[in-house]
Motif scaffolding. Structure first.
Motif, mmCIF file in Angstrom:
data_model
loop_
_atom_site.group_PDB
_atom_site.id
_atom_site.type_symbol
_atom_site.label_atom_id
_atom_site.label_comp_id
_atom_site.label_asym_id
_atom_site.label_seq_id
_atom_site.Cartn_x
_atom_site.Cartn_y
_atom_site.Cartn_z
ATOM 1 N N ASP A 4 0.822 -1.215 0.000
ATOM 2 C CA ASP A 4 0.000 0.000 0.000
ATOM 3 C C ASP A 4 0.860 1.272 0.000
ATOM 4 O O ASP A 4 0.567 2.236 -0.715
ATOM 5 C CB ASP A 4 -0.924 0.005 1.219
ATOM 6 N N GLU A 5 1.921 1.268 0.801
ATOM 7 C CA GLU A 5 2.760 2.469 0.924
ATOM 8 C C GLU A 5 3.512 2.755 -0.366
ATOM 9 O O GLU A 5 3.592 3.917 -0.810
ATOM 10 C CB GLU A 5 3.749 2.281 2.080
ATOM 11 N N LEU A 6 4.043 1.724 -0.987
ATOM 12 C CA LEU A 6 4.796 1.925 -2.230
ATOM 13 C C LEU A 6 3.874 2.417 -3.340
ATOM 14 O O LEU A 6 4.220 3.344 -4.083
ATOM 15 C CB LEU A 6 5.489 0.623 -2.638
ATOM 16 N N ALA A 7 2.708 1.807 -3.459
ATOM 17 C CA ALA A 7 1.765 2.213 -4.504
ATOM 18 C C ALA A 7 1.325 3.664 -4.312
ATOM 19 O O ALA A 7 1.200 4.420 -5.281
ATOM 20 C CB ALA A 7 0.554 1.287 -4.511
ATOM 21 N N ALA A 8 1.109 4.061 -3.055
ATOM 22 C CA ALA A 8 0.664 5.435 -2.779
ATOM 23 C C ALA A 8 1.759 6.439 -3.099
ATOM 24 O O ALA A 8 1.510 7.483 -3.726
ATOM 25 C CB ALA A 8 0.239 5.555 -1.321
ATOM 26 N N ARG A 9 2.980 6.153 -2.680
ATOM 27 C CA ARG A 9 4.077 7.104 -2.886
ATOM 28 C C ARG A 9 4.522 7.160 -4.354
ATOM 29 O O ARG A 9 4.901 8.220 -4.848
ATOM 30 C CB ARG A 9 5.260 6.743 -1.989
ATOM 31 N N ALA A 10 4.494 6.025 -5.035
ATOM 32 C CA ALA A 10 4.912 5.988 -6.442
ATOM 33 C C ALA A 10 3.769 6.336 -7.385
ATOM 34 O O ALA A 10 3.980 6.484 -8.592
ATOM 35 C CB ALA A 10 5.465 4.608 -6.782
ATOM 36 N N GLU A 11 2.552 6.456 -6.843
ATOM 37 C CA GLU A 11 1.361 6.764 -7.630
ATOM 38 C C GLU A 11 1.156 5.744 -8.745
ATOM 39 O O GLU A 11 1.038 6.072 -9.922
ATOM 40 C CB GLU A 11 1.436 8.175 -8.203
ATOM 41 N N THR A 12 1.135 4.478 -8.334
ATOM 42 C CA THR A 12 0.983 3.385 -9.290
ATOM 43 C C THR A 12 -0.248 2.554 -8.948
ATOM 44 O O THR A 12 -0.771 2.599 -7.836
ATOM 45 C CB THR A 12 2.203 2.449 -9.268
ATOM 46 N N HIS A 13 -0.673 1.771 -9.933
ATOM 47 C CA HIS A 13 -1.658 0.735 -9.681
ATOM 48 C C HIS A 13 -0.919 -0.461 -9.068
ATOM 49 O O HIS A 13 0.298 -0.606 -9.227
ATOM 50 C CB HIS A 13 -2.351 0.347 -10.982
ATOM 51 N N LYS A 14 -1.650 -1.352 -8.408
ATOM 52 C CA LYS A 14 -0.995 -2.444 -7.699
ATOM 53 C C LYS A 14 -1.800 -3.731 -7.836
ATOM 54 O O LYS A 14 -3.018 -3.718 -8.063
ATOM 55 C CB LYS A 14 -0.839 -2.101 -6.214
ATOM 56 N N ALA A 15 -1.100 -4.843 -7.705
ATOM 57 C CA ALA A 15 -1.735 -6.156 -7.644
ATOM 58 C C ALA A 15 -0.901 -7.012 -6.704
ATOM 59 O O ALA A 15 0.330 -6.934 -6.717
ATOM 60 C CB ALA A 15 -1.825 -6.791 -9.020
ATOM 61 N N PHE A 16 -1.577 -7.835 -5.894
ATOM 62 C CA PHE A 16 -0.871 -8.685 -4.932
ATOM 63 C C PHE A 16 -1.385 -10.106 -5.035
ATOM 64 O O PHE A 16 -2.588 -10.335 -5.150
ATOM 65 C CB PHE A 16 -1.069 -8.162 -3.507
ATOM 66 N N GLY A 17 -0.449 -11.068 -5.005
ATOM 67 C CA GLY A 17 -0.807 -12.477 -5.035
ATOM 68 C C GLY A 17 -0.290 -13.174 -3.795
ATOM 69 O O GLY A 17 0.933 -13.265 -3.600
ATOM 70 N N GLU A 18 -1.174 -13.649 -2.959
ATOM 71 C CA GLU A 18 -0.786 -14.288 -1.704
ATOM 72 C C GLU A 18 -0.263 -15.703 -1.941
ATOM 73 O O GLU A 18 -0.816 -16.457 -2.745
ATOM 74 C CB GLU A 18 -1.994 -14.350 -0.767
ATOM 75 N N THR A 19 0.809 -16.037 -1.239
ATOM 76 C CA THR A 19 1.283 -17.416 -1.261
ATOM 77 C C THR A 19 0.808 -18.165 -0.025
ATOM 78 O O THR A 19 0.291 -19.279 -0.116
ATOM 79 C CB THR A 19 2.825 -17.472 -1.340
#
Length: 265
Positions: free
Chosen positions: A98-113
């Motif tokens: 969440d923090e990286l996406a907010a600061r870099a102003e990017t879209h994000k996707a996460f895949g849980e292992t």
């Protein structure tokens, strides 16, 4: 006199029936070979990849801020990260996704292992371009208890969608496990048919395994600490350059690709 005139007339007729030296040169000159048309990619993207598996320090907000500055200086459009640890609901820990996406102003996707006792592990993708959708594929039959998986993010790069995969293999994976992973990754060529595919992570070093599923590699000096990048060989992507960049979280590989609207022969 008559004989001289006859000789002159004969020579004149002989010369008139022969082509000039210049004409002969033109006739003997072979036809020019067709010039191959150079096709320029419609768009150029920079893809970075970082593996946090061996990063043992606690991640703080300042670390992420420093890392984001690095991403912007290197003009990284798409970033994949493997070996992420998150603590959902724990406000005392910084959530890197969440923090990286907010600061870099990017879209994000996460895949849980796997999630155990409130600690969640997985892989992520961040993109300045819109992420249309994402999926997470677990590897079946591995000799591992970490439930390794491959996150797939479909990124809208304007001229066409690009499938970006962030994945992690078991540490010191056996040849059997590597083959299982590679075979699964190879199925993406059929599932995302005609799509450019970029795969990132601690992929096998075996060229034979990679070629078996029809991927090329953005090659650099190989190291277990730096992710590798494989990409489609269907003519939709052209590798323009690759480099390693130091970051606060460790070395990051960055590959520059030209993306074609129509696949090139």
């Amino acid at each position: 006199m008559q004989t001289s005139i006859t000789v002159i007339l004969f020579l004149s007729l002989l010369l008139a029936g022969c082509p000039s030296p210049q004409q002969m040169q033109r006739e003997e000159k072979p036809a020019s070979a067709p010039v191959k048309k150079l096709v320029t990619p419609e768009i150029i993207i920079r893809v970075g990849s970082l593996n946090l598996t061996k990063y043992s320090k606690r991640i703080e907000t300042n670390d992420i801020a420093t890392f984001v500055q690095k991403l912007k200086r290197d003009s990284v459009d798409i970033l994949t990260v493997q070996g992420i640890t998150r603590y959902p609901g724990l406000t005392t820990r910084v959530d890197i996704v969440d923090e990286l996406a907010a600061r870099a102003e990017t879209h994000k996707a996460f895949g849980e292992t796997i999630t155990v006792s409130g600690r969640q592990n997985g892989n992520a993708a961040f993109s300045v371009y819109q992420i249309r959708s994402s999926g997470n594929t677990h590897y079946d039959g591995l000799h591992s208890t970490n439930f390794e998986s491959a996150l797939q993010a479909i990124v809208d790069c304007g001229v066409r969608d690009v499938v970006v995969v962030s994945t992690e293999l078991p540490e010191k994976a056996s040849l059997e496990d590597q083959s299982t992973v590679v075979n699964r990754l190879g199925t993406f060529n059929n599932f995302y048919i005609n799509h450019p595919i970029i795969i990132t992570g601690n992929l096998p070093q075996s060229d034979a395994l990679r070629r078996m599923v029809s991927f090329d590699e953005a090659k650099l000096a190989r190291s277990d600490d730096v992710p590798r990048i494989w990409f489609s060989t269907n003519g939709s992507l052209k590798l323009l350059g690759t480099k390693i960049e130091p970051t606060v979280f460790g070395p990051m590989i960055v590959a520059e690709f030209g993306v074609f609207r129509q696949s090139q022969p």
